[in-house]
Design a protein around this motif. Structure first.
Motif, PDB file in Angstrom:
ATOM      1  N   PHE A  78     -33.131 -30.899   7.290  1.00 15.64           N
ATOM      2  CA  PHE A  78     -33.590 -29.729   8.027  1.00 15.64           C
ATOM      3  C   PHE A  78     -34.027 -30.174   9.418  1.00 15.64           C
ATOM      4  O   PHE A  78     -34.543 -31.275   9.598  1.00 15.64           O
ATOM      5  CB  PHE A  78     -34.724 -29.035   7.274  1.00 15.64           C
ATOM      6  CG  PHE A  78     -34.262 -28.440   5.977  1.00 15.64           C
ATOM      7  CD1 PHE A  78     -33.728 -27.164   5.935  1.00 15.64           C
ATOM      8  CD2 PHE A  78     -34.305 -29.178   4.802  1.00 15.64           C
ATOM      9  CE1 PHE A  78     -33.261 -26.627   4.745  1.00 15.64           C
ATOM     10  CE2 PHE A  78     -33.844 -28.659   3.606  1.00 15.64           C
ATOM     11  CZ  PHE A  78     -33.317 -27.373   3.579  1.00 15.64           C
ATOM     12  N   SER A  79     -33.803 -29.308  10.388  1.00 12.41           N
ATOM     13  CA  SER A  79     -34.040 -29.690  11.778  1.00 12.41           C
ATOM     14  C   SER A  79     -35.523 -29.895  12.063  1.00 12.41           C
ATOM     15  O   SER A  79     -36.373 -29.114  11.627  1.00 12.41           O
ATOM     16  CB  SER A  79     -33.480 -28.625  12.721  1.00 12.41           C
ATOM     17  OG  SER A  79     -33.789 -28.943  14.062  1.00 12.41           O
ATOM     18  N   GLN A  80     -35.805 -30.922  12.838  1.00 12.45           N
ATOM     19  CA  GLN A  80     -37.170 -31.174  13.298  1.00 12.45           C
ATOM     20  C   GLN A  80     -37.443 -30.506  14.642  1.00 12.45           C
ATOM     21  O   GLN A  80     -38.575 -30.527  15.123  1.00 12.45           O
ATOM     22  CB  GLN A  80     -37.396 -32.684  13.433  1.00 12.45           C
ATOM     23  CG  GLN A  80     -37.305 -33.446  12.122  1.00 12.45           C
ATOM     24  CD  GLN A  80     -37.436 -34.942  12.336  1.00 12.45           C
ATOM     25  OE1 GLN A  80     -36.660 -35.563  13.056  1.00 12.45           O
ATOM     26  NE2 GLN A  80     -38.437 -35.534  11.712  1.00 12.45           N
ATOM     27  N   THR A  81     -36.405 -29.908  15.249  1.00  9.96           N
ATOM     28  CA  THR A  81     -36.559 -29.387  16.611  1.00  9.96           C
ATOM     29  C   THR A  81     -36.348 -27.885  16.734  1.00  9.96           C
ATOM     30  O   THR A  81     -36.430 -27.348  17.839  1.00  9.96           O
ATOM     31  CB  THR A  81     -35.578 -30.104  17.563  1.00  9.96           C
ATOM     32  OG1 THR A  81     -34.235 -29.852  17.138  1.00  9.96           O
ATOM     33  CG2 THR A  81     -35.831 -31.599  17.579  1.00  9.96           C
ATOM     34  N   THR A  82     -36.085 -27.186  15.637  1.00  9.49           N
ATOM     35  CA  THR A  82     -35.926 -25.729  15.730  1.00  9.49           C
ATOM     36  C   THR A  82     -37.174 -24.935  15.353  1.00  9.49           C
ATOM     37  O   THR A  82     -37.260 -23.756  15.720  1.00  9.49           O
ATOM     38  CB  THR A  82     -34.760 -25.228  14.848  1.00  9.49           C
ATOM     39  OG1 THR A  82     -35.044 -25.529  13.479  1.00  9.49           O
ATOM     40  CG2 THR A  82     -33.441 -25.854  15.256  1.00  9.49           C
ATOM     41  N   PRO A  83     -38.161 -25.491  14.610  1.00 10.73           N
ATOM     42  CA  PRO A  83     -39.339 -24.677  14.272  1.00 10.73           C
ATOM     43  C   PRO A  83     -40.022 -24.115  15.522  1.00 10.73           C
ATOM     44  O   PRO A  83     -39.985 -24.722  16.600  1.00 10.73           O
ATOM     45  CB  PRO A  83     -40.242 -25.664  13.528  1.00 10.73           C
ATOM     46  CG  PRO A  83     -39.304 -26.656  12.940  1.00 10.73           C
ATOM     47  CD  PRO A  83     -38.225 -26.821  13.969  1.00 10.73           C
TER      48      PRO A  83
END
Length: 540
Positions: free
Chosen positions: A314-319
């Motif tokens: 899961f992306s670490q940069t989209t939240p």
């Protein structure tokens, strides 16, 4: 005693992809049940009324719907007959700077280039060149590939090499978005503008085999549209469309287990114990960790596949950390004094001064730190759609990309919320000074942890529902070897954003999965799905 139901197919998750998939198959003559964990259908199409001031509506997740009314499922499923309406503000995006200049993305590409030329004439010429060269690439390759079952690059490459548009696509296929941006644009503000718009689509700056998405974005256009009556109106209209086509659905009673017998998915057990037998198929709109590890169970999977599912990234940069305001009047940006046209923009970007800010943000997200320099994008929905606020009033929001695991633990967001909210608001106020105590009626926030709390499918607050990088994109999404919506469990399919082409409100995963399921069941699709390989063979 547990309730027993029986349908031809069961779709798990009533986000927009699940609803679209179910409707296509229902129109093939199948009896379909959709099950949803949340209180209402729609998934990321979620909006809440302000808790303190009735009549002010806040879009909690999805807002910017790109070219939605032109998408194939919107036409096929006749969504316009269910009361949906979209606004198309122009400019679509304005990037404000403290010196009261701006970069804008307009429907007219020449106006976009003119705004870039104020910063760099060379970058403006480059932008127009990319836009021109990539028109046939988007029209003939990128858009058709989005709404088709992906094929392996080994099969695709020789067909693309025969086409001028295909060679252009391959020219940047192996690169990263960052490499494309920095190689083609020289001004740090222009680099930041174009790079950030890619990031806000869920692209990872340094992800290999995704660099071609930046010129595709330039040629395709930003083209954001706003749903009248909040984003939830689209979810509501999709629900009406499902009912019209004979689809049944259950809310507030999610899937607890997928029953597997002799390697075949046979039924779904709900939270209250209800068992829904699936005569022909089950389609999961939820992420692969939830689908395979929780619902199917490791005991029904080969160990190597279970390991692959559990390792899905899961992306670490989209939240996102969201700030939502109920206002007496809309934000008035400092740029408006000299450039009044910016007031009509849909998306507003503030605080991002140069490309290095983006690189720093990615490092902060991946190391679990608060952004060292706040910069955000947002909108004033009520300026374009008066139904989203009481007469004469306004709603507005700003989104800051931020880490989920703050300081190593997502629960730290509950402690940091208030202080970060004020920091984010103070940056916004520098660009819109009228956001003072006399104007702000109510203020609310949503942290990356809140996103996961509200929508369990968005693990780690990732609204892309899976990092978008070369080994999790196209035919490799969600996993290499399993990128065509099928699974190793017979009669079980995937139809959500963890599949090609990823997150955002595209409807493409549900649209493409419906075709695969229909053909697997020996049903003739009533619509005209594209065979991408045959499509490439026909191109000249």
């Amino acid at each position: 005693m547990a309730k027993l139901l029986e349908y031809d197919g069961v779709v798990i998750g009533a986000g927009h992809n699940g609803m679209i998939c179910s409707a296509y198959l229902a129109k093939c003559g199948q009896k379909i049940m959709v099950v949803e964990k949340n209180m209402e259908v729609g998934g990321g199409l979620d909006s809440h009324e302000d808790r303190n001031y009735p009549g002010f509506w806040h879009n909690i997740h999805s807002v910017f719907h790109r070219g939605l009314t032109m998408l194939p499922w919107f036409k096929d499923l006749e969504l316009e007959n269910f009361g949906i309406h979209y606004y198309r503000p122009d400019p679509g995006v304005v990037h404000h700077f403290l010196d009261k200049t701006y970069l804008g993305w307009f429907a007219d590409v020449k106006r976009t280039a003119e705004s870039i030329a104020r910063f760099s004439k060379k970058d403006a010429a480059t932008f127009l060149d990319i836009w021109t060269r990539w028109q046939p690439v988007v029209k003939n390759i990128v858009f058709p590939e989005t709404y088709a079952v992906p094929i392996p690059i080994e099969e695709k490459r020789p067909l693309l090499e025969k086409l001028s548009a295909g060679r252009e696509y391959l020219r940047y296929f192996e690169t990263t978005p960052e490499e494309f941006v920095l190689q083609h644009f020289e001004h740090p503000c222009v680099q930041a503008f174009i790079g950030f718009l890619g990031v806000m689509r869920g692209y990872e700056l340094d992800a290999p085999k995704t660099g071609y998405l930046i010129p595709a974005m330039i040629a395709w256009g930003v083209n954001p549209q706003l749903c009248r009556g909040t984003s939830h109106a689209l979810g509501d209209n999709l629900a009406h469309m499902m009912s019209h086509n004979g689809v049944d659905y259950i809310e507030a009673n999610g899937a607890e287990r997928i029953l597997v017998k002799k390697g075949q998915a046979t039924a779904v057990v709900l939270e209250d114990g209800t068992v829904i037998k699936a005569r022909k198929f089950i389609a999961s709109n939820v992420n692969p960790v939830e689908t395979f590890i929780k619902l199917v169970g490791r005991e029904n999977l080969k160990p190597e596949f279970a390991d692959m599912a559990e390792s899905f990234r899961f992306s670490q940069t989209t939240p996102i950390f969201a700030t939502n305001l109920a206002l007496n009047e809309r934000p008035k940006y400092i740029t408006e004094e000299k450039y009044p046209e910016v007031a009509g923009s849909f998306m507003h970007i503030v605080g991002l001064e140069e490309y290095q800010d983006l690189k720093d943000l990615f490092e902060d997200c991946r190391t679990g730190q608060l952004p060292r320099k706040p910069f955000m994008n947002g909108a004033t929905p009520s300026h374009h759609d008066p139904t989203q606020a009481p007469p004469g009033k306004a709603t507005a929001f700003m989104w800051q990309l931020a880490t989920y695991n703050l300081w190593g633990n997502a629960l730290n967001w509950d402690k940091a919320r208030g202080e970060w909210l004020q920091k984010q608001l103070s940056v916004w106020q520098r660009f819109a000074p009228n956001l003072d105590e006399n104007n702000i009626l109510s203020i609310d926030s949503t942290t990356p942890l809140d996103i996961e709390r509200h929508d369990k499918n968005m693990y780690c607050g990732d609204w892309m529902v899976g990092e978008y990088s070369g080994d999790q994109a196209l035919e490799n999404r969600p996993f290499p070897g399993w990128g065509q919506y099928r699974t190793p469990i017979d009669s079980l399919y995937l139809c959500g954003s963890s599949c090609h082409p990823g997150g955002n409100i595209t409807g493409a995963p549900g649209y493409n999965a419906a075709r695969v399921i229909a053909e697997s069941l020996g049903l003739k699709p009533w619509w005209t799905p594209l065979d991408f390989k045959e499509h490439l063979k026909r191109l000249k």
